[in-house]
Every structure is written in C-alpha cells, then in structure tokens.
Motif scaffolding. Sequence first.
Motif, short mmCIF file in Angstrom:
data_model
loop_
_atom_site.label_atom_id
_atom_site.label_comp_id
_atom_site.label_asym_id
_atom_site.label_seq_id
_atom_site.Cartn_x
_atom_site.Cartn_y
_atom_site.Cartn_z
N SER A 23 8.92 -9.36 -10.33
CA SER A 23 9.99 -8.71 -11.08
C SER A 23 9.86 -7.19 -10.97
O SER A 23 8.77 -6.63 -11.18
N SER A 24 10.98 -6.53 -10.67
CA SER A 24 10.95 -5.07 -10.55
C SER A 24 10.64 -4.40 -11.88
O SER A 24 10.31 -3.21 -11.93
N GLN A 25 10.72 -5.15 -12.95
CA GLN A 25 10.40 -4.61 -14.28
C GLN A 25 8.97 -4.06 -14.33
O GLN A 25 8.69 -3.11 -15.06
N TYR A 26 8.09 -4.68 -13.54
CA TYR A 26 6.67 -4.32 -13.61
C TYR A 26 6.23 -3.40 -12.46
O TYR A 26 5.06 -3.03 -12.40
N ILE A 27 7.14 -3.05 -11.57
CA ILE A 27 6.75 -2.28 -10.38
C ILE A 27 6.74 -0.79 -10.69
O ILE A 27 7.72 -0.21 -11.14
N LYS A 28 5.61 -0.18 -10.41
CA LYS A 28 5.47 1.26 -10.60
C LYS A 28 5.67 2.02 -9.29
O LYS A 28 6.25 3.12 -9.27
N ALA A 29 5.17 1.44 -8.18
CA ALA A 29 5.27 2.14 -6.90
C ALA A 29 5.11 1.14 -5.75
O ALA A 29 4.52 0.06 -5.93
N ILE A 30 5.65 1.52 -4.59
CA ILE A 30 5.45 0.77 -3.35
C ILE A 30 5.12 1.80 -2.27
O ILE A 30 5.86 2.77 -2.08
N GLY A 54 -4.44 10.69 -9.82
CA GLY A 54 -5.63 10.87 -10.64
C GLY A 54 -6.15 9.62 -11.29
O GLY A 54 -7.21 9.64 -11.93
N LYS A 55 -5.43 8.50 -11.14
CA LYS A 55 -5.89 7.25 -11.73
C LYS A 55 -6.31 6.28 -10.62
O LYS A 55 -5.59 6.11 -9.63
N ILE A 56 -7.46 5.64 -10.77
CA ILE A 56 -7.97 4.70 -9.79
C ILE A 56 -7.32 3.33 -10.01
O ILE A 56 -7.47 2.74 -11.08
N VAL A 57 -6.58 2.87 -9.00
CA VAL A 57 -5.86 1.60 -9.10
C VAL A 57 -6.48 0.59 -8.13
O VAL A 57 -6.48 0.81 -6.92
N PRO A 58 -7.02 -0.52 -8.64
CA PRO A 58 -7.58 -1.55 -7.74
C PRO A 58 -6.47 -2.18 -6.89
O PRO A 58 -5.34 -2.36 -7.35
N ILE A 59 -6.82 -2.52 -5.64
CA ILE A 59 -5.88 -3.15 -4.73
C ILE A 59 -6.40 -4.52 -4.33
O ILE A 59 -7.51 -4.64 -3.77
N ILE A 60 -5.61 -5.54 -4.60
CA ILE A 60 -5.98 -6.91 -4.26
C ILE A 60 -5.39 -7.28 -2.90
O ILE A 60 -4.23 -6.99 -2.62
N ASP A 61 -6.21 -7.87 -2.04
CA ASP A 61 -5.70 -8.43 -0.78
C ASP A 61 -5.04 -9.75 -1.14
O ASP A 61 -5.70 -10.78 -1.30
N LEU A 197 1.87 -2.89 3.03
CA LEU A 197 2.29 -2.12 1.88
C LEU A 197 1.53 -2.58 0.64
O LEU A 197 1.00 -3.70 0.61
N ALA A 198 1.48 -1.73 -0.35
CA ALA A 198 0.94 -2.12 -1.65
C ALA A 198 2.04 -1.99 -2.69
O ALA A 198 2.76 -0.98 -2.72
N ILE A 199 2.20 -3.02 -3.49
CA ILE A 199 3.10 -2.97 -4.65
C ILE A 199 2.22 -2.79 -5.89
O ILE A 199 1.38 -3.65 -6.18
N VAL A 200 2.40 -1.70 -6.57
CA VAL A 200 1.60 -1.43 -7.77
C VAL A 200 2.37 -1.90 -9.00
O VAL A 200 3.50 -1.48 -9.25
N LEU A 201 1.74 -2.81 -9.74
CA LEU A 201 2.31 -3.32 -10.98
C LEU A 201 1.69 -2.58 -12.15
O LEU A 201 0.52 -2.18 -12.10
N ILE A 210 -2.35 -2.55 -11.33
CA ILE A 210 -3.01 -3.31 -10.26
C ILE A 210 -2.10 -3.27 -9.04
O ILE A 210 -0.87 -3.26 -9.17
N GLY A 211 -2.69 -3.22 -7.85
CA GLY A 211 -1.91 -3.21 -6.62
C GLY A 211 -2.08 -4.52 -5.86
O GLY A 211 -3.17 -5.09 -5.82
N LEU A 212 -0.99 -5.00 -5.28
CA LEU A 212 -1.00 -6.21 -4.47
C LEU A 212 -0.57 -5.86 -3.04
O LEU A 212 0.47 -5.22 -2.85
N THR A 213 -1.33 -6.27 -2.05
CA THR A 213 -0.93 -6.03 -0.67
C THR A 213 0.18 -7.01 -0.30
O THR A 213 0.18 -8.17 -0.71
N VAL A 214 1.15 -6.54 0.49
CA VAL A 214 2.22 -7.39 0.99
C VAL A 214 2.46 -7.05 2.46
O VAL A 214 2.22 -5.91 2.89
#
Length: 265
Positions: A23-30, A54-61, A197-201, A210-214
């Motif tokens: 859902s785009s409701q939770y997307i902060k950045a791509i 400035g914020k460390i965001v974990p990225i999940i494969d 790409l990473a979709i940051v939720l 949290i970031g998800l790879t796509v």
Amino acid sequence: MSELETAYPWALFNLEQGIYGVSSQYIKAIFKIENLIKMPGMPHYMRGAVNMRGKIVPIIDTRKFYGFQSVAEEINGLTELLGQRKQDHINWIRELEDSVVENREFKLTTDPHACAFGKWYDHFETNDNTLEYLLRKFDAPHKRIHAVGVEVRKLVDQGDREKAFDVVRKAKNSELIQMIKLFDSLVNDFAESKRELAIVLEDPKQNLEIGLTVDRVIAIEPILEDRENTLDSVTHKSHESLGLAKRSKDQAPVFTIDEKYFLNL
C-alpha cells in the motif's frame, strides 16, 4: 469482487517472476540501492542498511526473505553457465581445426540444438523481457557457427582439406568472435538491468522504517480482492506476511505484503 478497502493505491512490483504489492500509504521513498552499510550479525535475509537523511534504515533482501534466489545469485549463476558455454564453443572450433590438421574424424555435434548451450537455449523460459531480448540475439550466430562444422566435414570428405582449413580459420575470426562478444555482452547487460530498487516503508506514529528490495516497480494502481483463491492454491511460497489479491486489468494474482509485519520485525 471489490477494490481493497483503502483510500490509497498500491505499488506493484516484480519479485522473481511474481507480482507483489504494498500500500502506498506506508511508502516513504523508492530509490536505487547504492552505498549499503554492512551490518554484521544480522539474519541472512538482511542486506544491510542505508543512511537516509541521517537515519539508518535496514534493508531486507525480499527475495531471500521469501526463499528465492537473490539477484546476485541469479547473476552469478547465469554468468557461470554462460562462461562455460562460451568456453564450449571455443573448444568446439579448436577441435574442428585440429581434426582438419590431423586428418581425423570430428566427433563433436554440428547440430545447434544438440550442444549444451543449444539444449539449454531451446528449453530455457523466462518472464524477464530484457533477458529474453538478449538471448534472441544468439539464435542466428549460434546456428551459423555449427553450420561451419557441417561445411568443413563436407569439404574434408571431398578431400579438400586446404579449403576446409580456410573455412575454419575464417570462422575463428568471424562467427566465433561474434559468439564470444554475445556471451560477454549478455552477462554485462543482464547484470546492468538487474539493478534493484528499495521501497522504504514507514510508520511515523511508531517512528519505524524498513526497506524492501524489489526487482522493479511496474505500476501504482488499485487492486481487487480475491475471494476465489488462496495463497496455497497460487504459490508454494505462502507466508504469514502475505495476502492475495488481483489486478483489475487482467486478473493476474498479486501477493499483498503486510507492511506492519516488516515494520515490526
């Protein structure tokens, strides 16, 4: 069948050969994945982290999380396979030349469908349009190089070894060079096309990100409920973080991601 109850459209993306949605409701950045920070001691599916303002965001494969081959593993596997098939054809034309020079039988196949690459090529299937396009370039050159073997064997049988040797020499500087370039360019072009790409939720209320790879984002659109099927009936990759919906335009299955599941990992 109705649209999922939300005022927000869904970001649909490819993962392996499936269509997933969040859902785009939770997307902060791509963004394209670059400058990953390695994080020791993390689960196998954790790629690392990025510094996002400035914020460390974990990225999940996300591929690894759902039990698929990672993009790096896919690229490495194809690179290794094509490297072997390239060497096969270098060895093939070398053996063809040696058979003429030493006046002996050439025992390797002249059938483009019977060599190891031909067998793989004829049966390989993919939904990756880039890979399919790159592979189509092999069809005519691959057939031509094996046709050289047919011509050379015919000339040798006719006793014209000198002309047969000349045909091999020209093939080494033409058909073989073209095949080598195709093998090398396919690996490079395929790797370049697979830049993830990473979709940051985000959940701003809990200050979670949290970031998800796509593999690639394919659409931003509403999706429909699927009341007829279940995850188990569509895929063996069922997971508690996934739901099932459909695209409105073609009824293709969409695996919907529970954003809160990942935000609270």
